[in-house]
Design a protein around this motif. Structure first.
Motif, PDB file in Angstrom:
ATOM      1  N   TRP A  69      54.846  30.801   2.825  1.00 63.32           N
ATOM      2  CA  TRP A  69      54.557  29.387   2.624  1.00 63.32           C
ATOM      3  C   TRP A  69      53.115  29.121   3.022  1.00 63.32           C
ATOM      4  CZ3 TRP A  69      52.995  26.434   6.780  1.00 63.32           C
ATOM      5  CH2 TRP A  69      53.209  27.003   8.043  1.00 63.32           C
ATOM      6  N   ARG A  70      52.611  27.986   2.570  1.00 66.80           N
ATOM      7  CA  ARG A  70      51.278  27.553   2.968  1.00 66.80           C
ATOM      8  C   ARG A  70      51.287  26.032   3.088  1.00 66.80           C
ATOM      9  NH1 ARG A  70      47.302  25.461  -0.408  1.00 66.80           N
ATOM     10  NH2 ARG A  70      48.044  24.997  -2.479  1.00 66.80           N
ATOM     11  N   SER A  71      50.452  25.547   3.972  1.00 67.80           N
ATOM     12  CA  SER A  71      50.329  24.108   4.173  1.00 67.80           C
ATOM     13  C   SER A  71      49.416  23.524   3.099  1.00 67.80           C
ATOM     14  CB  SER A  71      49.746  23.846   5.568  1.00 67.80           C
ATOM     15  OG  SER A  71      49.569  22.466   5.758  1.00 67.80           O
ATOM     16  N   VAL A  72      49.874  22.489   2.424  1.00 66.42           N
ATOM     17  CA  VAL A  72      49.075  21.798   1.412  1.00 66.42           C
ATOM     18  C   VAL A  72      48.342  20.626   2.061  1.00 66.42           C
ATOM     19  CG1 VAL A  72      49.158  20.497  -0.758  1.00 66.42           C
ATOM     20  CG2 VAL A  72      50.652  22.476  -0.424  1.00 66.42           C
ATOM     21  N   ASP A  73      49.072  19.860   2.852  1.00 59.89           N
ATOM     22  CA  ASP A  73      48.491  18.799   3.673  1.00 59.89           C
ATOM     23  C   ASP A  73      49.382  18.656   4.902  1.00 59.89           C
ATOM     24  OD1 ASP A  73      50.636  16.940   3.071  1.00 59.89           O
ATOM     25  OD2 ASP A  73      49.622  16.430   1.204  1.00 59.89           O
ATOM     26  N   ASP A  74      49.156  17.652   5.741  1.00 61.39           N
ATOM     27  CA  ASP A  74      49.892  17.589   7.004  1.00 61.39           C
ATOM     28  C   ASP A  74      51.401  17.390   6.837  1.00 61.39           C
ATOM     29  OD1 ASP A  74      49.539  14.949   6.179  1.00 61.39           O
ATOM     30  OD2 ASP A  74      49.319  14.166   8.209  1.00 61.39           O
ATOM     31  N   ARG A  75      51.860  16.891   5.675  1.00 57.90           N
ATOM     32  CA  ARG A  75      53.292  16.670   5.472  1.00 57.90           C
ATOM     33  C   ARG A  75      53.872  17.397   4.265  1.00 57.90           C
ATOM     34  NH1 ARG A  75      54.742  10.520   6.621  1.00 57.90           N
ATOM     35  NH2 ARG A  75      56.538  11.393   7.651  1.00 57.90           N
ATOM     36  N   THR A  76      53.108  18.307   3.661  1.00 56.38           N
ATOM     37  CA  THR A  76      53.591  19.041   2.494  1.00 56.38           C
ATOM     38  C   THR A  76      53.303  20.529   2.662  1.00 56.38           C
ATOM     39  OG1 THR A  76      53.066  17.131   1.100  1.00 56.38           O
ATOM     40  CG2 THR A  76      53.498  19.212  -0.034  1.00 56.38           C
ATOM     41  N   ILE A  77      54.318  21.356   2.380  1.00 59.92           N
ATOM     42  CA  ILE A  77      54.124  22.804   2.333  1.00 59.92           C
ATOM     43  C   ILE A  77      54.549  23.294   0.956  1.00 59.92           C
ATOM     44  CG2 ILE A  77      54.388  23.162   4.819  1.00 59.92           C
ATOM     45  CD1 ILE A  77      57.248  24.115   4.319  1.00 59.92           C
ATOM     46  N   GLU A  78      54.017  24.432   0.558  1.00 58.46           N
ATOM     47  CA  GLU A  78      54.420  25.111  -0.681  1.00 58.46           C
ATOM     48  C   GLU A  78      55.066  26.425  -0.289  1.00 58.46           C
ATOM     49  OE1 GLU A  78      51.494  23.990  -4.390  1.00 58.46           O
ATOM     50  OE2 GLU A  78      51.087  25.788  -3.255  1.00 58.46           O
ATOM     51  N   VAL A  79      56.256  26.661  -0.800  1.00 57.65           N
ATOM     52  CA  VAL A  79      57.016  27.861  -0.494  1.00 57.65           C
ATOM     53  C   VAL A  79      57.027  28.745  -1.733  1.00 57.65           C
ATOM     54  CG1 VAL A  79      59.257  28.712   0.258  1.00 57.65           C
ATOM     55  CG2 VAL A  79      58.445  26.510   1.063  1.00 57.65           C
ATOM     56  N   THR A  80      56.782  30.052  -1.578  1.00 58.49           N
ATOM     57  CA  THR A  80      56.750  30.983  -2.699  1.00 58.49           C
ATOM     58  C   THR A  80      58.123  31.610  -2.897  1.00 58.49           C
ATOM     59  OG1 THR A  80      54.449  31.480  -2.205  1.00 58.49           O
ATOM     60  CG2 THR A  80      55.601  33.025  -3.651  1.00 58.49           C
TER      61      THR A  80
END
Length: 125
Positions: free
Chosen positions: A49-60
């Motif tokens: 996963w990676r953080s997109v912004d303080d309240r959103t993550i992207e999971v692979t």
């Protein structure tokens, strides 16, 4: 003394004689649409996963194409950990379409209820 010479001819400047295109850089995986009405949704393992912004993550995850498949994230948040489970299933509008049977690296955007901060992200069991 032997003389060294190169065989072949030099290409004209600006001409491409190889027929192979140079890569234009890494391509971002497509994001699966987030839906709650998926057909035959199954839990899939997510890799990173990676953080997109303080309240959103992207999971692979590995899933079918975004035109046919969607994701339904399940999130349980505490003060120290974000637990996450991802289900992937067929989009209702794709049920009658022909979808390619290929697995692709895709991402699932996950919106958190509070800022990620220093919390760990772990699978929800």
């Amino acid at each position: 003394m032997a003389a060294l010479s190169a065989c072949g001819s030099a290409a004209e400047p600006g001409s491409d004689t190889s027929g192979v295109q140079a890569p234009t850089g890494p391509t971002r995986p497509k994001a699966l649409p987030i839906r709650s009405d998926l057909i035959d949704a199954q839990v899939v393992q997510w890799r990173d996963w990676r953080s997109v912004d303080d309240r959103t993550i992207e999971v692979t995850v590995t899933a079918g194409p975004a035109a046919c498949y969607g994701a339904e994230p399940e999130v349980a948040e505490s003060e120290t950990v974000v637990h996450l489970r991802i289900r992937v299933g067929l989009l209702p509008e794709a049920a009658g379409k022909e979808c390619p049977a290929i697995a692709k690296e895709t991402v699932v955007p996950v919106r958190l209820t509070s800022a990620l901060g220093n919390r760990k992200v772990e699978p929800l069991s």
